[in-house]
Write a protein that holds these residues in place. Structure first.
Motif, PDB file in Angstrom:
ATOM      1  N   ARG A 184      45.542  48.446  50.566  1.00 34.57           N
ATOM      2  CA  ARG A 184      44.628  47.447  51.112  1.00 34.57           C
ATOM      3  C   ARG A 184      43.844  46.715  50.028  1.00 34.57           C
ATOM      4  NH1 ARG A 184      42.369  50.782  56.397  1.00 34.57           N
ATOM      5  NH2 ARG A 184      43.735  49.774  57.922  1.00 34.57           N
ATOM      6  N   LEU A 185      43.862  47.244  48.823  1.00 35.94           N
ATOM      7  CA  LEU A 185      43.105  46.642  47.723  1.00 35.94           C
ATOM      8  C   LEU A 185      44.006  45.998  46.680  1.00 35.94           C
ATOM      9  CD1 LEU A 185      40.584  49.575  47.067  1.00 35.94           C
ATOM     10  CD2 LEU A 185      40.322  47.659  48.646  1.00 35.94           C
ATOM     11  N   ALA A 186      45.305  46.262  46.758  1.00 33.59           N
ATOM     12  CA  ALA A 186      46.215  45.917  45.666  1.00 33.59           C
ATOM     13  C   ALA A 186      46.186  44.435  45.311  1.00 33.59           C
ATOM     14  CB  ALA A 186      47.635  46.353  46.018  1.00 33.59           C
ATOM     15  N   ALA A 187      46.323  43.569  46.305  1.00 33.60           N
ATOM     16  CA  ALA A 187      46.404  42.132  46.014  1.00 33.60           C
ATOM     17  C   ALA A 187      45.112  41.625  45.388  1.00 33.60           C
ATOM     18  CB  ALA A 187      46.725  41.357  47.289  1.00 33.60           C
ATOM     19  N   ALA A 188      43.969  42.013  45.965  1.00 35.45           N
ATOM     20  CA  ALA A 188      42.691  41.553  45.432  1.00 35.45           C
ATOM     21  C   ALA A 188      42.443  42.132  44.043  1.00 35.45           C
ATOM     22  CB  ALA A 188      41.558  41.946  46.377  1.00 35.45           C
ATOM     23  N   ALA A 189      42.821  43.404  43.827  1.00 39.14           N
ATOM     24  CA  ALA A 189      42.623  44.013  42.510  1.00 39.14           C
ATOM     25  C   ALA A 189      43.481  43.330  41.455  1.00 39.14           C
ATOM     26  CB  ALA A 189      42.939  45.507  42.572  1.00 39.14           C
ATOM     27  N   ALA A 190      44.728  43.020  41.809  1.00 39.32           N
ATOM     28  CA  ALA A 190      45.600  42.314  40.869  1.00 39.32           C
ATOM     29  C   ALA A 190      45.036  40.937  40.538  1.00 39.32           C
ATOM     30  CB  ALA A 190      47.008  42.198  41.450  1.00 39.32           C
ATOM     31  N   ALA A 191      44.509  40.252  41.543  1.00 36.27           N
ATOM     32  CA  ALA A 191      43.923  38.931  41.306  1.00 36.27           C
ATOM     33  C   ALA A 191      42.688  39.035  40.413  1.00 36.27           C
ATOM     34  CB  ALA A 191      43.558  38.274  42.638  1.00 36.27           C
ATOM     35  N   SER A 192      41.859  40.058  40.641  1.00 33.08           N
ATOM     36  CA  SER A 192      40.667  40.240  39.808  1.00 33.08           C
ATOM     37  C   SER A 192      41.048  40.576  38.376  1.00 33.08           C
ATOM     38  CB  SER A 192      39.785  41.342  40.401  1.00 33.08           C
ATOM     39  OG  SER A 192      39.203  40.914  41.615  1.00 33.08           O
ATOM     40  N   LEU A 193      42.063  41.416  38.202  1.00 35.82           N
ATOM     41  CA  LEU A 193      42.529  41.727  36.845  1.00 35.82           C
ATOM     42  C   LEU A 193      43.076  40.481  36.156  1.00 35.82           C
ATOM     43  CD1 LEU A 193      44.263  45.159  37.499  1.00 35.82           C
ATOM     44  CD2 LEU A 193      42.313  44.767  35.978  1.00 35.82           C
ATOM     45  N   ALA A 194      43.791  39.661  36.913  1.00 38.98           N
ATOM     46  CA  ALA A 194      44.322  38.432  36.326  1.00 38.98           C
ATOM     47  C   ALA A 194      43.195  37.520  35.856  1.00 38.98           C
ATOM     48  CB  ALA A 194      45.208  37.714  37.340  1.00 38.98           C
ATOM     49  N   ARG A 195      42.094  37.482  36.602  1.00 38.26           N
ATOM     50  CA  ARG A 195      40.950  36.667  36.187  1.00 38.26           C
ATOM     51  C   ARG A 195      40.346  37.188  34.886  1.00 38.26           C
ATOM     52  NH1 ARG A 195      36.894  35.104  40.959  1.00 38.26           N
ATOM     53  NH2 ARG A 195      36.360  33.532  39.398  1.00 38.26           N
ATOM     54  N   LEU A 196      40.546  38.477  34.636  1.00 35.49           N
ATOM     55  CA  LEU A 196      40.072  39.078  33.400  1.00 35.49           C
ATOM     56  C   LEU A 196      41.105  39.002  32.276  1.00 35.49           C
ATOM     57  CD1 LEU A 196      38.382  42.205  34.973  1.00 35.49           C
ATOM     58  CD2 LEU A 196      37.197  40.373  33.773  1.00 35.49           C
ATOM     59  N   GLY A 197      42.235  38.361  32.545  1.00 32.02           N
ATOM     60  CA  GLY A 197      43.282  38.255  31.545  1.00 32.02           C
ATOM     61  C   GLY A 197      44.077  39.531  31.387  1.00 32.02           C
ATOM     62  N   VAL A 198      44.081  40.374  32.436  1.00 29.96           N
ATOM     63  CA  VAL A 198      44.784  41.651  32.392  1.00 29.96           C
ATOM     64  C   VAL A 198      45.848  41.644  33.477  1.00 29.96           C
ATOM     65  CG1 VAL A 198      44.563  44.163  32.633  1.00 29.96           C
ATOM     66  CG2 VAL A 198      42.714  42.822  31.585  1.00 29.96           C
ATOM     67  N   HIS A 199      47.051  42.095  33.115  1.00 27.19           N
ATOM     68  CA  HIS A 199      48.123  42.212  34.085  1.00 27.19           C
ATOM     69  C   HIS A 199      48.317  43.671  34.426  1.00 27.19           C
ATOM     70  CE1 HIS A 199      48.982  37.974  33.664  1.00 27.19           C
ATOM     71  NE2 HIS A 199      48.943  38.138  32.348  1.00 27.19           N
ATOM     72  N   GLU A 200      48.995  43.929  35.521  1.00 24.53           N
ATOM     73  CA  GLU A 200      49.100  45.294  36.027  1.00 24.53           C
ATOM     74  C   GLU A 200      49.729  46.254  35.024  1.00 24.53           C
ATOM     75  OE1 GLU A 200      50.498  45.769  40.069  1.00 24.53           O
ATOM     76  OE2 GLU A 200      50.120  43.660  40.418  1.00 24.53           O
ATOM     77  N   ASN A 201      50.580  45.753  34.139  1.00 21.19           N
ATOM     78  CA  ASN A 201      51.226  46.651  33.169  1.00 21.19           C
ATOM     79  C   ASN A 201      50.467  46.732  31.849  1.00 21.19           C
ATOM     80  OD1 ASN A 201      51.704  44.078  32.337  1.00 21.19           O
ATOM     81  ND2 ASN A 201      53.893  44.333  31.939  1.00 21.19           N
ATOM     82  N   THR A 202      49.242  46.145  31.826  1.00 24.37           N
ATOM     83  CA  THR A 202      48.412  46.217  30.634  1.00 24.37           C
ATOM     84  C   THR A 202      47.592  47.488  30.665  1.00 24.37           C
ATOM     85  OG1 THR A 202      48.237  43.816  30.590  1.00 24.37           O
ATOM     86  CG2 THR A 202      46.600  45.036  29.312  1.00 24.37           C
TER      87      THR A 202
END
Length: 243
Positions: A184-202
């Protein structure tokens, strides 16, 4: 304030139960329209008058809070911690405009209190809107506490995820990386990480020296996308009891 004030007064009018309530309601509206020092003094007296109903104190506190009158602070914090979400939202809107340095501290105390998690949604959103020094640590602490399987308060966790992405502080990277594993959090968490310049495999590590403003590549833009509906200094109120 106009739209929120009309929503508040329409809701309150539906709660009135007697002709005396209607008279008091119309007087409140008259004081709001006049917006004079004498009127604000009368509104402030309503906040501490024991015989006043909750709806009257809510309207008075909203008017004073949006006008920046710090006498509304305690009543608004009580309402931010109230069991009725619509009252929490109204209080959060006024607190965001009050400009009281105690607001972020009070909101952080409410958001991080495990006994009040059911009522933490609007304090969390308020923290994101305030962008205060307390905001990021409180949102991280609240999110980390809620990252458990089948947690019933996933909407609060989601608000933390969205708020941390909007605030743009890389201290949130570890918690957000863990949040990606929750459906339930995955999409929003990925979007927030992207805003921080971080991708899921970082690798999930905060950059050294990153502070409240958010460091590193891909720092996000300003404030949260969702307005609070629905803060530093001073003593945090007692928020452990139910209202």
């Amino acid at each position: 304030m106009e739209e929120e004030f009309h929503e508040l007064t329409d809701r309150v009018r539906a709660e009135l139960r007697s002709p005396q309530d209607l008279v008091a309601y119309e007087r409140l509206l008259g004081l709001a329209r006049k917006n004079t020092p004498a009127g604000r003094e009368e509104l402030a007296r309503m906040l501490v008058a024991v015989e006043r109903p909750l709806w009257a104190r809510e309207v008075a506190a909203f008017i004073l809070g949006c006008a920046g009158d710090k006498r509304a602070f305690e009543t608004l914090v009580l309402l931010l911690n109230y069991r009725d979400p619509v009252r929490c939202a109204t209080a959060a809107h006024a607190l965001a405009r009050l400009g009281d340095p105690r607001t972020a501290r009070a909101a952080a105390a409410l958001a991080t209190n495990p006994l009040r998690t059911a009522y933490a949604l609007h304090p969390v959103r308020l923290l994101a809107e305030l962008r205060a020094p307390q905001s990021v640590p409180a949102l991280i602490a609240t999110l980390e506490r809620l990252l458990t399987p089948h947690n019933p308060y996933w909407r609060v966790a989601l608000a933390c995820v969205e708020g941390l992405g909007a605030l743009g502080d890389r201290r949130a990277v570890p918690a957000l990386t863990t949040a990606v594993t929750h459906p339930r959090l995955a999409a929003a968490a990925a979007a927030s990480l992207a805003r921080l310049g971080v991708h899921e495999n970082t690798p999930a590590q905060a950059g050294p020296g990153s502070g409240e403003g958010g460091a590193g590549a891909g720092a996000p833009g300003r404030g949260p996308g969702e307005r609070s509906r629905g803060s530093a200094g001073g003593s945090a109120p007692d928020v452990s009891g139910h209202r």
